[in-house]
Design an enzyme around this catalytic site. Structure first.
Site, mmCIF file in Angstrom:
data_model
loop_
_atom_site.group_PDB
_atom_site.id
_atom_site.type_symbol
_atom_site.label_atom_id
_atom_site.label_comp_id
_atom_site.label_asym_id
_atom_site.label_seq_id
_atom_site.Cartn_x
_atom_site.Cartn_y
_atom_site.Cartn_z
ATOM 1 N N TYR A 146 39.527 28.097 8.355
ATOM 2 C CA TYR A 146 38.873 29.037 9.265
ATOM 3 C C TYR A 146 37.446 28.615 9.609
ATOM 4 O O TYR A 146 36.838 29.142 10.531
ATOM 5 C CB TYR A 146 38.852 30.459 8.673
ATOM 6 N N LYS A 195 48.907 23.870 -2.006
ATOM 7 C CA LYS A 195 50.035 23.154 -1.411
ATOM 8 C C LYS A 195 49.829 21.676 -1.760
ATOM 9 O O LYS A 195 49.725 20.797 -0.890
ATOM 10 C CB LYS A 195 50.038 23.414 0.110
ATOM 11 N N ASP A 227 54.219 28.432 -1.007
ATOM 12 C CA ASP A 227 55.507 28.966 -0.522
ATOM 13 C C ASP A 227 56.248 29.674 -1.650
ATOM 14 O O ASP A 227 56.832 30.743 -1.465
ATOM 15 C CB ASP A 227 56.365 27.864 0.131
ATOM 16 N N ASP A 251 44.316 34.840 2.653
ATOM 17 C CA ASP A 251 44.409 35.806 3.749
ATOM 18 C C ASP A 251 45.849 36.336 3.824
ATOM 19 O O ASP A 251 46.101 37.551 3.862
ATOM 20 C CB ASP A 251 44.027 35.071 5.053
ATOM 21 N N ASP A 255 47.474 40.099 2.061
ATOM 22 C CA ASP A 255 48.133 41.111 2.899
ATOM 23 C C ASP A 255 49.548 41.379 2.405
ATOM 24 O O ASP A 255 50.008 42.519 2.399
ATOM 25 C CB ASP A 255 48.177 40.662 4.369
#
Ligand code: NAD
Length: 361
Positions: A146, A195, A227, A251, A255
């Site tokens: 980001y 990852k 994942d 992020d 959520d």
């Protein structure tokens, strides 16, 4: 102890829920012998109305001079409020980004707790929700994809967009230290999510987290691919204590974890810098649809205040007292409208604040 706290009531239901959080904090301070010193400042829409900008230098200076900031929520109805006719850098949310930057808040903490009494709101199968869960998602907030270099170009008539994901070892180390420190106050387990089978930034992340873990022999560390973590959150959320991860993964996973609790009015959050300073706020927004009706659920803000006592002031006993008050009030069957179920007694925002304060003895 004297606690200097800047309050940003904000917009919508913000002032209502912050008032109840202060009520509960005041009761805890009274019972445990602390002195609360509050200073209210404006940010977001309220600041636009008063000063024409969502964040002033005065608000930043007041926050910097305080030990911690307790915030309600900022923003209005994004389709009807005049605040959203302003340029993006003058809208309420710009205030939030601005204060996070000014205070160097690089670590975001979002607890996801399933309360036994609210387990019906959990969208997972009953055999999974019956095990309950209580995890803390720790997300890096100022680096990664980001904040990396980005551009869109055209090569040979083909449009192309590039975003870069970069972390240096210092950025990883400081959030890892926070993660392990928080785990020491909890069940002493860190799941570092990356990852590393694909990304170089994740391989460095894993190495630095391993290095930091050497200083925390009491904390169990495991690494998990993102994942797999997304699957485990719905398959067996009880396995998690602290989830430590970079900005974009955090992020998305925070959520997902919030959704499996099923109750938006119950979710606290904190953003910390490298000292004890933090900004504490509910995860939900300013709920303009119910503002001024006296029906908002103040519990997410009250639990954010408990986090403030725990992480900025090391007042663990006092934080426990507030968290237990929430559990007891739910056990006694009191509910605000958003978490109301059959057989319970519906109360408004103020009454919920009174009940919580009364529970702290
Ligand atoms: P929201 O979280 O404000 O509301 C979503 C739904 O949940 C609404 O129906 C609302 O009534 C309900 N709700 C939320 N909190 C509640 C509570 N404590 N008690 C009872 N019901 C509650 O999200 P939104 O409607 O998408 O956003 C409204 C405004 O809030 C927007 O301006 C948005 O930008 C802003 N916002 C601010 C923050 C922040 O300050 N950190 C975070 C998210 C959204």
């Amino acid at each position: 102890m004297r606690l200097n706290i800047v309050c940003i009531p904000g917009d919508g239901i913000g002032p209502e829920i912050v008032a109840e959080a202060k009520k509960v904090l005041d009761k805890a301070a009274f019972v445990y012998g602390h002195e609360m010193n509050y200073k209210d400042v404006l940010m977001g829409g309220a600041s636009i109305d008063a000063y024409g900008v969502p964040l002033t230098e005065e608000t930043i200076a007041a926050a910097k001079a305080a030990d911690a900031v307790l915030m309600g929520s900022i923003g209005g109805d994004t389709t009807t409020s005049p605040w959203y006719k302003l340029a993006p850098n003058l809208r309420p949310e710009a205030g939030l980004l601005g204060i996070r930057k000014a205070l160097n808040l690089f670590a975001n903490l979002r607890p996801a707790v399933l309360y036994e009494e609210l387990s019906d709101a959990c969208p997972l199968k009953k055999e999974i929700s019956d095990a309950g869960f209580d995890m803390m998602i720790m997300r890096e907030l100022t680096g990664g994809l980001y904040f990396g270099e980005r551009y869109t170009t055209e090569e040979g008539g083909i449009r192309k967009a590039v975003d870069t994901l970069s972390y240096n070892e210092e950025e990883i180390r400081r959030i890892a230290i926070k993660g392990f420190d928080i785990a020491m106050k909890r069940r002493k387990k860190v799941t570092s999510v990356d990852k590393a089978n694909v990304l170089d930034s994740s391989r460095l992340w894993r190495k630095v987290v391993d290095e930091v873990s050497a200083d925390y022999p009491d904390v169990t560390l495991e690494h998990m691919l993102v994942d797999n973590c997304a699957m485990q959150l719905v398959k067996d959320p009880a396995q998690f204590d602290v989830i430590l991860t970079e900005n974009m993964f955090g992020d998305i996973l925070s959520d997902e974890a919030s959704m499996v609790t099923g109750s938006i009015g119950m979710l606290a959050s904190a953003s910390l810098n490298d000292s004890k300073f933090g900004l504490y706020e509910p995860s939900h927004g300013s709920a303009p649809d119910i503002a001024g009706k006296g029906i908002a659920n103040p519990i997410a803000t009250v639990l954010s205040a408990a986090m403030m006592l725990r992480y900025s002031f090391d007042l663990d006993k006092e934080a426990d007292a507030i968290e237990n008050a929430v559990k007891n009030v739910l056990k006694k069957g009191y509910r605000t409208i958003d978490i109301m179920t059959e057989g319970c007694r519906q109360v408004g925002c103020k009454e919920m604040g009174d009940l919580l304060a009364d529970e702290i003895k």
